[in-house]
Design a protein around this motif. Structure first.
Motif, PDB file in Angstrom:
ATOM      1  N   VAL A 271     -22.619   3.714   0.133  1.00 39.96           N
ATOM      2  CA  VAL A 271     -22.235   2.408  -0.396  1.00 39.96           C
ATOM      3  C   VAL A 271     -21.398   2.634  -1.646  1.00 39.96           C
ATOM      4  CG1 VAL A 271     -23.047   0.231  -1.381  1.00 39.96           C
ATOM      5  CG2 VAL A 271     -24.299   1.294   0.506  1.00 39.96           C
ATOM      6  N   ILE A 272     -20.210   2.051  -1.681  1.00 46.46           N
ATOM      7  CA  ILE A 272     -19.351   2.184  -2.860  1.00 46.46           C
ATOM      8  C   ILE A 272     -19.090   0.806  -3.455  1.00 46.46           C
ATOM      9  CG2 ILE A 272     -18.242   4.268  -1.979  1.00 46.46           C
ATOM     10  CD1 ILE A 272     -15.746   2.494  -1.390  1.00 46.46           C
ATOM     11  N   GLN A 273     -18.818   0.785  -4.744  1.00 45.41           N
ATOM     12  CA  GLN A 273     -18.437  -0.440  -5.438  1.00 45.41           C
ATOM     13  C   GLN A 273     -17.144  -0.169  -6.191  1.00 45.41           C
ATOM     14  OE1 GLN A 273     -21.729  -2.786  -7.291  1.00 45.41           O
ATOM     15  NE2 GLN A 273     -22.950  -0.952  -6.899  1.00 45.41           N
ATOM     16  N   PHE A 274     -16.235  -1.143  -6.162  1.00 45.77           N
ATOM     17  CA  PHE A 274     -14.975  -0.966  -6.888  1.00 45.77           C
ATOM     18  C   PHE A 274     -14.501  -2.309  -7.418  1.00 45.77           C
ATOM     19  CE2 PHE A 274     -13.981  -1.506  -2.394  1.00 45.77           C
ATOM     20  CZ  PHE A 274     -12.918  -2.407  -2.380  1.00 45.77           C
ATOM     21  N   GLU A 275     -13.595  -2.257  -8.384  1.00 48.05           N
ATOM     22  CA  GLU A 275     -13.089  -3.465  -9.032  1.00 48.05           C
ATOM     23  C   GLU A 275     -11.567  -3.450  -9.024  1.00 48.05           C
ATOM     24  OE1 GLU A 275     -13.350  -5.736 -13.381  1.00 48.05           O
ATOM     25  OE2 GLU A 275     -14.999  -4.457 -12.690  1.00 48.05           O
ATOM     26  N   VAL A 276     -10.985  -4.618  -8.756  1.00 46.58           N
ATOM     27  CA  VAL A 276      -9.531  -4.783  -8.726  1.00 46.58           C
ATOM     28  C   VAL A 276      -9.148  -5.827  -9.766  1.00 46.58           C
ATOM     29  CG1 VAL A 276      -7.533  -5.327  -7.298  1.00 46.58           C
ATOM     30  CG2 VAL A 276      -9.550  -4.284  -6.251  1.00 46.58           C
ATOM     31  N   ASN A 277      -8.164  -5.514 -10.582  1.00 50.67           N
ATOM     32  CA  ASN A 277      -7.776  -6.428 -11.660  1.00 50.67           C
ATOM     33  C   ASN A 277      -6.804  -7.492 -11.190  1.00 50.67           C
ATOM     34  OD1 ASN A 277      -9.312  -5.539 -13.868  1.00 50.67           O
ATOM     35  ND2 ASN A 277      -7.966  -3.784 -14.134  1.00 50.67           N
ATOM     36  N   SER A 278      -7.248  -8.297 -10.251  1.00 51.28           N
ATOM     37  CA  SER A 278      -6.507  -9.473  -9.812  1.00 51.28           C
ATOM     38  C   SER A 278      -7.495 -10.412  -9.139  1.00 51.28           C
ATOM     39  CB  SER A 278      -5.391  -9.106  -8.840  1.00 51.28           C
ATOM     40  OG  SER A 278      -4.709 -10.277  -8.413  1.00 51.28           O
ATOM     41  N   ALA A 279      -7.221 -11.712  -9.204  1.00 46.10           N
ATOM     42  CA  ALA A 279      -8.181 -12.679  -8.696  1.00 46.10           C
ATOM     43  C   ALA A 279      -8.145 -12.825  -7.181  1.00 46.10           C
ATOM     44  CB  ALA A 279      -7.914 -14.045  -9.336  1.00 46.10           C
ATOM     45  N   GLY A 280      -7.152 -12.277  -6.500  1.00 50.83           N
ATOM     46  CA  GLY A 280      -7.032 -12.452  -5.065  1.00 50.83           C
ATOM     47  C   GLY A 280      -7.985 -11.571  -4.278  1.00 50.83           C
ATOM     48  N   THR A 281      -8.802 -12.177  -3.395  1.00 49.85           N
ATOM     49  CA  THR A 281      -9.724 -11.377  -2.591  1.00 49.85           C
ATOM     50  C   THR A 281      -8.977 -10.461  -1.627  1.00 49.85           C
ATOM     51  OG1 THR A 281      -9.917 -13.184  -0.994  1.00 49.85           O
ATOM     52  CG2 THR A 281     -11.570 -13.087  -2.740  1.00 49.85           C
ATOM     53  N   HIS A 282      -7.739 -10.834  -1.258  1.00 51.27           N
ATOM     54  CA  HIS A 282      -6.959  -9.980  -0.367  1.00 51.27           C
ATOM     55  C   HIS A 282      -6.624  -8.640  -1.020  1.00 51.27           C
ATOM     56  CE1 HIS A 282      -4.223 -12.388  -2.787  1.00 51.27           C
ATOM     57  NE2 HIS A 282      -3.252 -11.527  -2.562  1.00 51.27           N
ATOM     58  N   PHE A 283      -6.601  -8.608  -2.352  1.00 49.36           N
ATOM     59  CA  PHE A 283      -6.327  -7.345  -3.031  1.00 49.36           C
ATOM     60  C   PHE A 283      -7.460  -6.338  -2.813  1.00 49.36           C
ATOM     61  CE2 PHE A 283      -3.425  -9.879  -5.865  1.00 49.36           C
ATOM     62  CZ  PHE A 283      -2.266  -9.223  -5.496  1.00 49.36           C
ATOM     63  N   ALA A 284      -8.674  -6.838  -2.566  1.00 53.69           N
ATOM     64  CA  ALA A 284      -9.793  -5.923  -2.302  1.00 53.69           C
ATOM     65  C   ALA A 284      -9.555  -5.140  -1.017  1.00 53.69           C
ATOM     66  CB  ALA A 284     -11.097  -6.706  -2.213  1.00 53.69           C
ATOM     67  N   MET A 285      -8.998  -5.801   0.001  1.00 56.27           N
ATOM     68  CA  MET A 285      -8.702  -5.109   1.246  1.00 56.27           C
ATOM     69  C   MET A 285      -7.585  -4.090   1.050  1.00 56.27           C
ATOM     70  SD  MET A 285      -9.803  -4.908   4.334  1.00 56.27           S
ATOM     71  CE  MET A 285     -10.551  -6.467   4.813  1.00 56.27           C
ATOM     72  N   ASN A 286      -6.541  -4.469   0.314  1.00 54.18           N
ATOM     73  CA  ASN A 286      -5.470  -3.515   0.013  1.00 54.18           C
ATOM     74  C   ASN A 286      -6.029  -2.293  -0.714  1.00 54.18           C
ATOM     75  OD1 ASN A 286      -3.714  -5.390   1.083  1.00 54.18           O
ATOM     76  ND2 ASN A 286      -2.970  -6.113  -0.897  1.00 54.18           N
ATOM     77  N   ALA A 287      -6.920  -2.545  -1.668  1.00 48.88           N
ATOM     78  CA  ALA A 287      -7.504  -1.457  -2.442  1.00 48.88           C
ATOM     79  C   ALA A 287      -8.336  -0.531  -1.564  1.00 48.88           C
ATOM     80  CB  ALA A 287      -8.361  -2.018  -3.571  1.00 48.88           C
ATOM     81  N   LEU A 288      -9.042  -1.104  -0.610  1.00 54.18           N
ATOM     82  CA  LEU A 288      -9.859  -0.276   0.279  1.00 54.18           C
ATOM     83  C   LEU A 288      -8.972   0.649   1.114  1.00 54.18           C
ATOM     84  CD1 LEU A 288     -12.814   0.204   1.089  1.00 54.18           C
ATOM     85  CD2 LEU A 288     -12.500  -1.482   2.921  1.00 54.18           C
ATOM     86  N   GLY A 289      -7.859   0.121   1.607  1.00 53.90           N
ATOM     87  CA  GLY A 289      -6.911   0.967   2.326  1.00 53.90           C
ATOM     88  C   GLY A 289      -6.339   2.057   1.431  1.00 53.90           C
ATOM     89  N   ALA A 290      -6.063   1.715   0.181  1.00 53.37           N
ATOM     90  CA  ALA A 290      -5.543   2.701  -0.764  1.00 53.37           C
ATOM     91  C   ALA A 290      -6.564   3.805  -1.030  1.00 53.37           C
ATOM     92  CB  ALA A 290      -5.148   2.017  -2.069  1.00 53.37           C
ATOM     93  N   LEU A 291      -7.830   3.420  -1.171  1.00 59.95           N
ATOM     94  CA  LEU A 291      -8.875   4.423  -1.391  1.00 59.95           C
ATOM     95  C   LEU A 291      -8.978   5.375  -0.203  1.00 59.95           C
ATOM     96  CD1 LEU A 291     -11.679   2.183  -2.957  1.00 59.95           C
ATOM     97  CD2 LEU A 291     -10.248   3.854  -4.148  1.00 59.95           C
TER      98      LEU A 291
END
Length: 464
Positions: A271-291
């Protein structure tokens, strides 16, 4: 540091150097050229040969040309080739060949630029990183990015885009990525494609350029993920997928906050937790792909997660600002004015709908290149879920008239053909406590709305 010598560039391009020059950068624009750059005289809206003399006067180390331009002094430092575009591509291929960098290529209908920036931010914590500037992702942007890559680069992030069929594969073959990521596939550029499946096939072409044993990062949630997987398998790639459904990197929870998103995901049994500095929930998916891409490049997952919070959206792509009003009070601006399509428009409206404020106001411009169904697709935006939480929508452009007519009367604001016309009415449309979204295709110039809002007070970027 010297990027190119005359002999290296001549060998790469098969061209002829007029003098023994050196260059420490590559430029296609005299307005941003720095002393020591190699100026590339591309033909676009104007012929770059017309600007060679100016480039040399500004300190260019040399110019890449297909002929000796007028008004250039005798003995000027030039690299003369048969074709300037082909010469730039040859430089890019040579720069790619001489580096040991681990390369990741990024494409997608939505989110490729922000994902590229996330990757660059993370990778910069791991080693010397080179990345595409802005959205330099087309037939000249990719080779320009490659030609600018220093030979001691350790990681490179190359954004690859398209408007028509057949554009991505040759660019991917120039970049030769070790890892290729497709953020998503959506109804963008439909006037050039017969269907979204056709767009998926074009996006999947990025896998044709993968280095042997490379990895394909695939969004498992999209309707045409099977097309991406089939293309990746056909080119011998290992497939790593991400998404909310069953995936190698599975997003399990997203908690939006005022200026950030906190997310949880399952990677195997971890289980991982991460934070994205933008209010858009779609950025979380982009970040997951980047990870996922970073791990395939050899970066430790925990290290990649630790590097992610340093990323923040760039101008026009989801930046949130607090703007004091000259008469007192303030508004919050969601500047997503750089581009728009139905998928990104819905995501931006989701962010607006979740925002806190006295009123939620949207200024929306035409979404271009949608093909025969463009008016219906604009009208359909009036019925998306987020619209229930938006107080007023002001529409800009001939296509947005369809949405304007489809909106409930209580939400229907003004309509104008241009952003400049709408901007004249901003003081009467905005009041203290509003949260305001500006979004539309680049040609609709929603930046005029953003600039107009900023002129109503002295703005500053929000912290966090």
């Amino acid at each position: 540091m010297t990027l190119w010598t005359a002999s290296e560039a001549a060998a790469a391009t098969g061209g002829q150097a007029t003098t023994d020059w050196t260059a420490n950068g590559v430029s296609i624009d005299t307005r941003t050229l720095r002393p020591g750059d190699l100026f590339v005289a591309l033909k676009a809206a104007r012929d770059g040969h017309d600007f060679v003399a100016q480039a040399l006067e500004k300190g260019a180390g040399a110019a890449l040309v297909s002929r000796v331009p007028d008004n250039v002094p005798e003995g000027a430092p030039l690299l003369i080739v048969k074709d300037v575009q082909a010469g730039l591509e040859a430089l890019g291929k040579a720069a790619r060949a001489r580096t040991d960098a681990r390369v990741v290529g990024v494409t997608g209908s939505v989110g490729k630029t922000s994902t590229k920036e996330m990757l660059a931010t993370i990778l910069e914590t791991e080693g010397k990183t080179h990345a595409s500037v802005a959205s330099y992702n087309n037939h000249w942007g990719v080779p320009l990015t490659l030609a600018r890559m220093p030979r001691d680069t350790e990681f490179a992030v190359i954004e690859i885009g398209m408007n028509h069929p057949g554009e991505i594969a040759p660019l991917a073959e120039q970049a030769r990525p070790h890892v290729a990521l497709v953020t998503t596939v959506a109804a963008v550029h439909l006037e050039a494609f017969e269907s979204v499946a056709g767009i998926a096939r074009e996006k999947a072409a990025i896998f044709e350029g993968l280095e042997p044993g490379g990895a394909a990062i695939v969004n498992a949630d999209i309707d045409h993920a099977d097309i991406l997987r089939q293309t990746a398998q056909a080119h011998g790639a290992g497939i790593v997928d991400f998404g909310r459904s069953a995936a190698d990197y599975r997003l399990t929870d997203v908690q939006p906050e005022s200026n950030a998103v906190k997310a949880r995901a399952l990677v195997g049994d971890q289980v991982i937790q991460f934070e994205v500095n933008s209010a858009g929930t779609h950025f979380a998916m982009n970040a997951l792909g980047a990870l996922a891409a970073c791990v395939e490049l050899g970066v430790d997952l925990d290290q990649a997660i630790a590097g992610l919070p340093a990323w923040s959206p760039v101008k026009g792509r989801g930046v949130r600002e607090s703007l004091p009003l000259s008469g007192g009070g303030q508004i919050e601006l969601l500047d997503d004015s750089y581009n728009a399509n139905p998928t990104s428009m819905e995501a931006a409206l989701d962010v607006l709908a979740a925002s806190k404020g006295t009123r939620r106001i949207a200024f929306l411009g035409d979404m271009k290149e949608l093909g025969a169904q463009e008016e219906a697709m604009h009208a359909a935006m009036a019925d998306i879920k987020a619209m229930a939480h938006v107080d007023q929508v002001h529409c800009i452009g001939p296509l947005m008239q369809a949405m304007h007519h489809a909106l409930p009367e209580k939400k229907r604001g003004l309509w104008f053909a241009t952003s400049a016309e709408m901007a004249e009415h901003l003081p009467a449309l905005i009041r203290d406590g509003d949260t305001v979204l500006a979004k539309g295709s680049l040609s609709m110039a929603l930046a005029a709305i953003v600039d107009g809002l900023r002129k109503m007070g002295q703005g500053g970027a929000l912290d966090g």
